[in-house]
Design a protein around this motif. Structure first.
Motif, PDB file in Angstrom:
ATOM      1  N   ASP A 162       6.274  -2.281   6.293  1.00 12.25           N
ATOM      2  CA  ASP A 162       5.232  -1.813   5.385  1.00 12.25           C
ATOM      3  C   ASP A 162       5.230  -2.707   4.151  1.00 12.25           C
ATOM      4  N   TYR A 198       7.091   4.974  -6.767  1.00 13.32           N
ATOM      5  CA  TYR A 198       6.942   6.399  -6.410  1.00 13.32           C
ATOM      6  C   TYR A 198       6.371   6.514  -5.000  1.00 13.32           C
ATOM      7  N   ARG A 199       5.382   5.684  -4.702  1.00 15.06           N
ATOM      8  CA  ARG A 199       4.782   5.693  -3.372  1.00 15.06           C
ATOM      9  C   ARG A 199       5.816   5.334  -2.312  1.00 15.06           C
ATOM     10  N   GLU A 241       9.026   5.725  -2.453  1.00 15.90           N
ATOM     11  CA  GLU A 241      10.031   6.784  -2.356  1.00 15.90           C
ATOM     12  C   GLU A 241       9.496   8.018  -1.639  1.00 15.90           C
ATOM     13  N   HIS A 242       8.258   8.409  -1.937  1.00 13.01           N
ATOM     14  CA  HIS A 242       7.754   9.690  -1.454  1.00 13.01           C
ATOM     15  C   HIS A 242       6.897   9.584  -0.195  1.00 13.01           C
ATOM     16  N   LEU A 243       6.382   8.411   0.112  1.00 10.54           N
ATOM     17  CA  LEU A 243       5.667   8.194   1.362  1.00 10.54           C
ATOM     18  C   LEU A 243       6.449   7.193   2.199  1.00 10.54           C
ATOM     19  N   SER A 244       7.694   7.515   2.394  1.00 14.19           N
ATOM     20  CA  SER A 244       8.618   6.560   3.003  1.00 14.19           C
ATOM     21  C   SER A 244       8.148   6.178   4.389  1.00 14.19           C
ATOM     22  N   ARG A 245       8.236   4.871   4.668  1.00 16.81           N
ATOM     23  CA  ARG A 245       7.871   4.325   5.967  1.00 16.81           C
ATOM     24  C   ARG A 245       9.144   3.940   6.710  1.00 16.81           C
ATOM     25  N   THR A 256       9.783  -0.398   2.767  1.00 18.40           N
ATOM     26  CA  THR A 256       8.555  -1.002   2.242  1.00 18.40           C
ATOM     27  C   THR A 256       8.891  -2.190   1.363  1.00 18.40           C
TER      28      THR A 256
END
Length: 443
Positions: free
Chosen positions: A39, A65-66, A68-72, A76
């Motif tokens: 990602d 933040y993205r 950490e919280h929308l972990s792929r 990433t």
């Protein structure tokens, strides 16, 4: 347009032989794997503007933040395109790569009033320069893992002169920020980045494990105060290799806590490898200490080239430090234009407060210094242990400072060990060859 550029970058990432080789396993002081992240996002996707004027703190924090919280799965990569990206301090998160393109500069704001404050390190008990808390590092991480900071030799610029001036003027309220500090973290790689003008220490892994720092350049003016290059601190399995460092303080300093606080925290630095390093400084090329209260063991330093240094190799501790410095090997070192080649001392460094225990004496045992050459070295060295805690098993082997011009002799006291093939002749405490199995000359 940004999405298109990121897509092109993904293709570059997939097909570039250089980047593909990064997926190889690095085996130095532990195993840390350089990962290709599936990602990829760009700081531009979050409103970042690389014009050197726009403040991008919000963009960096939103991007992370993205992550950490929308972990792929697989993590990433945060891509920093060419440009000057002005920002305040920010935190990293796990499973991420911070990737600086060629000609990308992440530049710290000089608005010191906006800098966050954090608690002092427990092994220090207070800020290193001032009592109380300390300013958070420019790039910070706490309790993270699988983190990579790399790129195409882009720059992380601390703009430290405003902080240096505060230090000189005595106007600091709290300890200055490091450029990068990672705490309680593991599986870290820092590579192929230029670090410039740190406010304080440059790279500070503390309470970390499995850290690889390689192919980095660290630069700060010769007179910039306390701008240590790399300071592994109470950390396990750290590898520092193939770096160039020119700063205003020690190039690499291994640490483990400060007096009674470090003794209580009791976390050593262990398994530290430093190799193929070049640099210059008016302080020490390679230092052990002076904060050694948690202990420092199993350190290997090899293939280091130093020029225009104050002290080539410096082991330094003090009464009240406690801690054990043991199994230190320094080999294949060349230095040119040094004030002193080697110094081992038990009277260096200050104390956090007056609560230190004067009976907490450091133990220094098993230090091997071999295959060291120097030219234009003013004094070969000094080794001064402590009367109630002599430094033991000090080995000098195959050392030649034959070009010492001033004729200043070795100065020694309260040490025992051996010296073989040392020029100029070492101090008498080390001239005996009796019981020198730990000390030998390479063939």
């Amino acid at each position: 347009m940004t999405r298109f550029l990121v897509a092109l970058f993904l293709c570059f990432w997939a097909f570039s032989p250089l980047l593909n080789c990064m997926s190889a396993e690095i085996t130095c002081a532990g195993t840390v794997r350089m990962r290709n992240r599936p990602d990829v996002i760009s700081i531009s996707d979050f409103g970042g503007v690389g014009d050197g004027r726009t403040l991008n703190t919000y963009a960096f924090r939103e991007a992370i933040y993205r992550i950490e919280h929308l972990s792929r799965k697989g993590g990433t990569l945060l891509y920093i395109p060419p440009g000057i990206w002005l920002t305040g301090s920010f935190n990293l998160t796990s499973h991420m790569t911070l990737y600086l393109a060629k000609d990308a500069v992440i530049r710290a704001t000089q608005d010191t009033s906006s800098w966050p404050l954090i608690a002092p390190l427990p092994s220090y008990g207070r800020g290193r320069e001032r009592p109380g808390g300390r300013y958070m590092s420019f790039i910070h991480g706490d309790g993270i893992h699988d983190v990579i900071i790399t790129g195409e030799n882009g720059t992380i610029d601390g703009q430290g002169d405003v902080w240096w001036n505060m230090w000189r003027q005595g106007s600091l309220q709290f300890t200055r920020p490091n450029l990068i500090e990672l705490m309680h973290s593991r599986d870290i790689i820092i590579s192929n980045v230029v670090f410039r003008n740190s406010p304080f220490w440059n790279i500070h892994p503390v309470y970390c494990s499995n850290v690889v720092i390689r192919y980095v350049t660290i630069l700060a003016p010769y007179d910039s105060p306390n701008t240590d290059g790399i300071d592994p601190d109470s950390s396990l399995n750290v590898c520092i290799e193939d770096c160039y460092i020119a700063t205003g303080d020690d190039l690499v300093a291994v640490k483990s806590g400060w007096d009674e606080y470090g003794i209580a925290y009791n976390r050593p630095s262990y398994g530290i490898t430093i190799r193929r390093l070049r640099g210059s400084t008016s302080f020490a090329g390679i230092a052990i200490g002076s904060e050694t209260s948690g202990g420092i063991e199993n350190v290997l330093v090899e293939n280091v080239s130093l020029s225009n240094v104050g002290i080539g190799i410096h082991l330094k501790t003090n009464i009240g430090r406690g801690g054990i410095i043991r199994n230190i090997t320094v080999t294949d070192i060349y230095m040119d234009n040094a004030r002193k080649g080697i110094r081992i001392a038990g009277d260096v460094g200050d104390h956090p407060d007056n609560k230190f225990n004067p009976n907490a004496l450091p133990i220094v045992d098993g230090v091997v210094l071999k295959n060291i050459w120097g030219s234009n070295v003013q004094q070969a060295g000094s080794m001064q242990g402590l009367k109630n805690s002599p430094f033991t098993r000090i080995c000098l082997s195959n050392i030649n400072f034959g070009g010492v011009s001033s004729g200043i002799p070795w100065k020694c006291g309260d040490i025992t060990g051996a010296a073989l093939r040392v020029s100029p002749s070492p101090c008498p405490e080390l001239t005996s060859t009796h019981g020198t199995g730990f000390c030998s000359v390479s063939s």
